[in-house]
Design an enzyme around this catalytic site. Sequence first.
Site, PDB file in Angstrom:
ATOM      1  N   ASP A 160      19.137  -5.466  41.131  1.00  0.00           N
ATOM      2  CA  ASP A 160      20.598  -5.336  41.161  1.00  0.00           C
ATOM      3  C   ASP A 160      21.156  -6.734  41.452  1.00  0.00           C
ATOM      4  O   ASP A 160      21.302  -7.125  42.608  1.00  0.00           O
ATOM      5  CB  ASP A 160      21.029  -4.310  42.231  1.00  0.00           C
ATOM      6  N   GLU A 206      25.364  -6.217  31.974  1.00  0.00           N
ATOM      7  CA  GLU A 206      26.790  -5.905  31.995  1.00  0.00           C
ATOM      8  C   GLU A 206      27.665  -7.151  31.831  1.00  0.00           C
ATOM      9  O   GLU A 206      27.378  -8.189  32.426  1.00  0.00           O
ATOM     10  CB  GLU A 206      27.123  -5.235  33.347  1.00  0.00           C
ATOM     11  N   ARG A 249      36.723   4.800  34.294  1.00  0.00           N
ATOM     12  CA  ARG A 249      35.584   5.559  33.762  1.00  0.00           C
ATOM     13  C   ARG A 249      35.666   7.050  34.045  1.00  0.00           C
ATOM     14  O   ARG A 249      34.830   7.817  33.558  1.00  0.00           O
ATOM     15  CB  ARG A 249      34.252   4.971  34.258  1.00  0.00           C
ATOM     16  N   ARG A 301      26.503   9.284  33.122  1.00  0.00           N
ATOM     17  CA  ARG A 301      25.369   8.390  33.429  1.00  0.00           C
ATOM     18  C   ARG A 301      24.754   7.876  32.116  1.00  0.00           C
ATOM     19  O   ARG A 301      24.148   8.639  31.364  1.00  0.00           O
ATOM     20  CB  ARG A 301      24.319   9.153  34.246  1.00  0.00           C
ATOM     21  N   HIS A 354      29.668  -1.833  31.598  1.00  0.00           N
ATOM     22  CA  HIS A 354      28.420  -1.613  32.350  1.00  0.00           C
ATOM     23  C   HIS A 354      27.349  -1.022  31.413  1.00  0.00           C
ATOM     24  O   HIS A 354      26.862   0.092  31.624  1.00  0.00           O
ATOM     25  CB  HIS A 354      28.779  -0.646  33.491  1.00  0.00           C
TER      26      HIS A 354
END
Length: 297
Positions: A206, A265, A94, A72, A163
Amino acid sequence: MLTNDMIFEETLSPSIARHSMNGLPILKIQSPKCEAAISLHGGHLIQFKPNGHQDVIWLSNKAIFSEEKAIRGGVPVCWPWFGPVSSPSHGFARISSWQVLDHEENEQAVTLRLKLSASKETRALWPHDFSAILTFTMGETLRIDLEMINTGENPWQWSGALHTYFNIAEATETWVTGAGASYIDSLKNDRPCETSEALIINQSIDRIYTAPDETIAIHDQGNQRIIHVRNQGHNSAVIWNPWKELSRSMGDMSDDGYETMVCVEATRYAKDLASGSLLMPGEKQSLSTEISVTSAE
Ligand code: TA6
C-alpha cells in the site's frame, strides 16, 4: 463473470445497452473494438476487454451491488477526497448515482459522459457546489477523464483517485516498472522510502509513489502481456494489493482474490482535506488515466 448475471433493460445505441444488477443501472458496451460495462452507481467502470485480449480490469467475484456500498474492483472514482481523511472513506463519488449526459460512437471508440452535481446529500458530507463530469472513451484502449468544476462562490480543495483494479494472471509473477523511486509506505506509518527495484507483487503493498514516470507498466507475465497506464493531472500513483489476511477479512472479496489483482491508481494525494488541490470559483481541473495493452516479447 458477474456481468453475465445482469438483466437486459433497453438498447440505447448500436453499441450501448442498459442492463440492471440488483436494481442498479449498468451500461454494457459491445463494439467492434471492445467490451465494457459501467455502473451508474459510482460512475464505476466494471469491465474493459479489448477484442483479442483477456479482461484488463479486475472485478471481485463477490462484489456487492448496493446503493450503500462501493463496488469491489473496476475503477472506483475516489473523490472529492482520497482515503480516510473524511467520511465516507475515499469520498462520496463512488457511492453516488451518476446521470448519463451523452454518448457517441464511431468505428474507433464509444464515448460516454456521466455527470454528478452537488445535491442535498453531497452538501451534508461536503458543503460545496460542484459539477463533475466523467468521460469514458472505450476502443482498443481505455481512457477515463474526471473533470471537476467549482460552480460555487467559495474556493474548495480536493484530492482523489481513479482507483483502477487490474486483472493479472498471478500476482507473484507480476512486476511493476515506472512507478519511480520515492514512495510513502502506508503500511509503515507513512514512512518515506526509496527503491531502485521493480516492484514484484508478492506481499501486502500500500504505497503512494510520489514521482512516477509518465507511463507505468504492469508486466502481467502469466498472460504474456504488458498493461501500460498513462496518468495525467495526478501528483502520485498508489499501488495496492491487500494480500492474504486483508483479502480474507473483506466480505466482498474471495480469500484468494488478491492473487489476480493489483491496483495502480491515478492519484491526487493529500494528507488531509485542507491540503488538497485548490480550485477557485469557476475553475476546472481534471484527473485522467489511459490504459493500453501490448503483448510481452
Ligand atoms: O488505494 C489504496 C487504499 O487506500 C488502501 O489503503 C485500501 O484500503 C484500499 O484503498 C481499498 O479501500 P476501500 O475503502 O475500497 O476498501
